[in-house]
Design a protein around this motif. Structure first.
Motif, short mmCIF file in Angstrom:
data_model
loop_
_atom_site.label_atom_id
_atom_site.label_comp_id
_atom_site.label_asym_id
_atom_site.label_seq_id
_atom_site.Cartn_x
_atom_site.Cartn_y
_atom_site.Cartn_z
N GLU A 130 30.10 82.17 115.08
CA GLU A 130 30.63 81.50 116.27
C GLU A 130 31.57 82.44 117.01
OE1 GLU A 130 32.18 77.11 116.95
OE2 GLU A 130 33.82 78.38 116.23
N LEU A 131 31.29 82.64 118.31
CA LEU A 131 32.17 83.43 119.17
C LEU A 131 32.76 82.51 120.22
CD1 LEU A 131 30.51 85.80 117.87
CD2 LEU A 131 30.77 86.98 120.05
N GLN A 142 37.56 81.85 125.78
CA GLN A 142 38.83 81.24 126.17
C GLN A 142 38.49 79.91 126.84
OE1 GLN A 142 41.41 83.81 128.45
NE2 GLN A 142 40.89 85.60 127.23
N GLY A 143 39.14 78.84 126.39
CA GLY A 143 38.83 77.53 126.94
C GLY A 143 38.01 76.71 125.99
N THR A 144 37.08 75.92 126.50
CA THR A 144 36.38 74.93 125.68
C THR A 144 34.94 75.31 125.34
OG1 THR A 144 35.64 73.71 127.65
CG2 THR A 144 37.75 73.06 126.67
N ALA A 145 34.50 76.52 125.71
CA ALA A 145 33.11 76.90 125.44
C ALA A 145 33.03 77.82 124.23
CB ALA A 145 32.50 77.59 126.66
N ARG A 146 31.84 77.87 123.63
CA ARG A 146 31.61 78.79 122.51
C ARG A 146 30.16 79.26 122.53
NH1 ARG A 146 29.88 76.13 117.32
NH2 ARG A 146 28.23 74.70 117.95
N ALA A 147 29.94 80.45 121.96
CA ALA A 147 28.60 80.96 121.74
C ALA A 147 28.33 80.93 120.25
CB ALA A 147 28.46 82.37 122.28
N LEU A 148 27.15 80.47 119.88
CA LEU A 148 26.72 80.47 118.48
C LEU A 148 25.57 81.45 118.38
CD1 LEU A 148 27.56 78.85 115.91
CD2 LEU A 148 25.50 77.47 116.26
N LEU A 149 25.77 82.49 117.59
CA LEU A 149 24.77 83.55 117.44
C LEU A 149 24.08 83.40 116.09
CD1 LEU A 149 26.87 86.60 118.71
CD2 LEU A 149 25.45 85.05 120.04
N ILE A 150 22.76 83.40 116.10
CA ILE A 150 21.97 83.22 114.88
C ILE A 150 21.13 84.47 114.66
CG2 ILE A 150 20.27 81.79 113.68
CD1 ILE A 150 21.92 80.24 116.64
N LEU A 151 21.36 85.17 113.58
CA LEU A 151 20.68 86.43 113.27
C LEU A 151 19.80 86.25 112.04
CD1 LEU A 151 20.41 89.50 113.91
CD2 LEU A 151 22.25 89.86 112.24
N PRO A 152 18.50 86.03 112.22
CA PRO A 152 17.61 85.89 111.06
C PRO A 152 17.44 87.21 110.32
CG PRO A 152 16.62 84.94 113.06
CD PRO A 152 17.80 85.77 113.49
N ASP A 153 17.24 87.13 109.02
CA ASP A 153 16.90 88.34 108.26
C ASP A 153 15.57 88.88 108.76
OD1 ASP A 153 19.16 87.84 106.81
OD2 ASP A 153 18.13 87.13 105.00
#
Length: 419
Positions: free
Chosen positions: A265-266, A269-280
């Motif tokens: 989870e990145l 600033q504020g109320t948003a976020r990025a969720l990064l999913i890195l498969p093997d």
């Protein structure tokens, strides 16, 4: 000869830093709009079932990758669903049912339909009153043919629930109309989408446009002095050179043993976020088959803070989608046929959707502006052991708003260097 209704959707997204002013009314919106005791049908709530709207993003994603598994994907489910929900204001009978069922809504009583539109109204209001550290604007517009007058109820409801702007356009001069609409889109997206519409037909009587523009700073910026050139493995046989950003910090992350993927989870600033999913390696399809609102809920519940050496490529990609084709493959068909019932717009059965266009842009860098360079100065580099997670192969990105619990954007980065 039947008239044609042209529906256009768009999105532009930038990840960088900015500051914006807010009206006093936003304070009231953020404190009351999502907390008035009524169920919001757009909110992704892990604790209760609610509607299936939250799964629309994953169903659209899976449809988009069917024939382009090895290409970049990026779109806004919020933009697409808002445009079609606004169109549903003028839909009736099975056309209305297909639109809302396609978006994940069922039990379509008159009260339920009103609640869906009211839910969009609330979420749009909160998104447009986002945190001062984020620029997030989402809006709608209707361009009607000269002399063509949609039903007054349709105009009132699109204004009430979707705050739509209204414009007249001379579709008998398609080139002029195209320039008018594209100029509007270009201005609303700060020049990032210069041409949404490639062509218009003289029989067009109405164009619906939705735009969404997002610009935000990472909560923990990347130090641009540490960015270096490295390989990104597009597949097992090919690689491209990319600018790889680096950050040593505490991040919420989780390794899913069942699906063989890292989740990081990145926050912005504020109320948003990025969720990064890195498969093997070799596990992308396994993750894509399994991803759903339940899967994301599981990941959110399992996230734990750990020290990471995070390495993420700078990204500049764009996407263009024939939503008409994708929706028809998802079972939303009547809207695009001569059987369409859009009589709530015209008063008769003389309209059908001829185009549904969605364009998207994603740019990610260390900070985005000079002001962010100052922010990078205050980053703490903590000495000590850390795990390295290197996004040097295809990965999935979800950008969501925590205040409304809605997914704003989703994509798959296969080649960060491909425009």
């Amino acid at each position: 000869m039947k008239y044609l209704l042209c529906l256009c959707l768009l999105l532009a997204v930038l990840c960088a830093i900015t500051y914006c002013r807010h009206e006093d009314s936003c304070h009231e919106v953020n404190n009351t709009n999502l907390h008035d005791g009524t169920e919001n049908l757009l909110t992704h709530n892990c604790d209760k079932r609610g509607s299936n709207y939250a799964d629309f993003v994953f169903r659209f994603y899976k449809q988009a990758i069917l024939k382009e598994a090895d290409k970049n994907v990026f779109f806004s489910p919020m933009s697409i669903s808002t445009a079609f929900a606004m169109l549903a204001v003028g839909a009736k009978s099975t056309t209305l049912s297909q639109i809302f069922e396609g978006l994940g809504f069922d039990d379509l009583t008159e009260t339920r339909i009103h609640d869906i539109h009211e839910s969009f109204h609330k979420v749009l209001a909160v998104l447009n009153c986002s945190d001062v550290n984020i620029t997030l604007t989402i809006g709608n517009a209707l361009f009607t043919a000269l002399g063509y007058e949609p039903q007054e109820t349709f105009l009132q409801n699109t204004k009430q629930f979707y705050d739509a702007e209204f414009f007249s356009s001379n579709f008998h001069k398609p080139e002029e109309s195209k320039k008018q609409i594209n100029k509007y889109v270009q201005e609303k997206t700060k020049g990032k989408i210069p041409e949404l519409i490639a062509h218009l037909d003289a029989s067009t009587v109405l164009v619906l446009v939705n735009y969404i523009y997002f610009k935000a700073a990472w909560e923990k910026s990347f130090d641009h002095f540490r960015t270096y050139e490295d390989d990104f493995f597009v597949n097992t046989n090919a690689s491209v050179r990319v600018n790889m950003m680096q950050s040593d910090s505490d991040y919420d992350s989780y390794y899913d043993q069942d699906l063989s993927c890292e989740v990081v989870e990145l926050p912005y600033q504020g109320t948003a976020r990025a969720l990064l999913i890195l498969p093997d390696d070799g596990k992308m399809k396994q993750v894509e088959d399994a991803i759903s609102k339940e899967t994301v809920c599981k990941w959110d519940n399992k996230l734990a803070t750990r020290r990471l050496n995070l390495q993420l490529p700078k990204i500049s990609i764009s996407g263009s989608y024939d939503v008409k084709k994708l929706f028809k493959e998802m079972g939303i068909t009547e809207l695009f046929s001569s059987n369409a019932d859009l009589s709530g717009i015209s008063g008769s059965h003389d309209l059908q959707v001829s185009q549904a266009i969605h364009k998207a842009l994603l740019q990610i860098d260390e900070a985005g502006t000079e002001a962010a360079g100052a922010t990078a100065v205050i980053l703490n580099r903590v000495l000590g052991p850390s795990d390295t997670i290197k996004f040097n192969r295809p990965f999935i990105i979800l950008i969501s708003d925590k205040a409304t619990s809605t997914t704003l954007f989703m994509g798959k980065i296969v080649n960060p260097s491909m425009k």
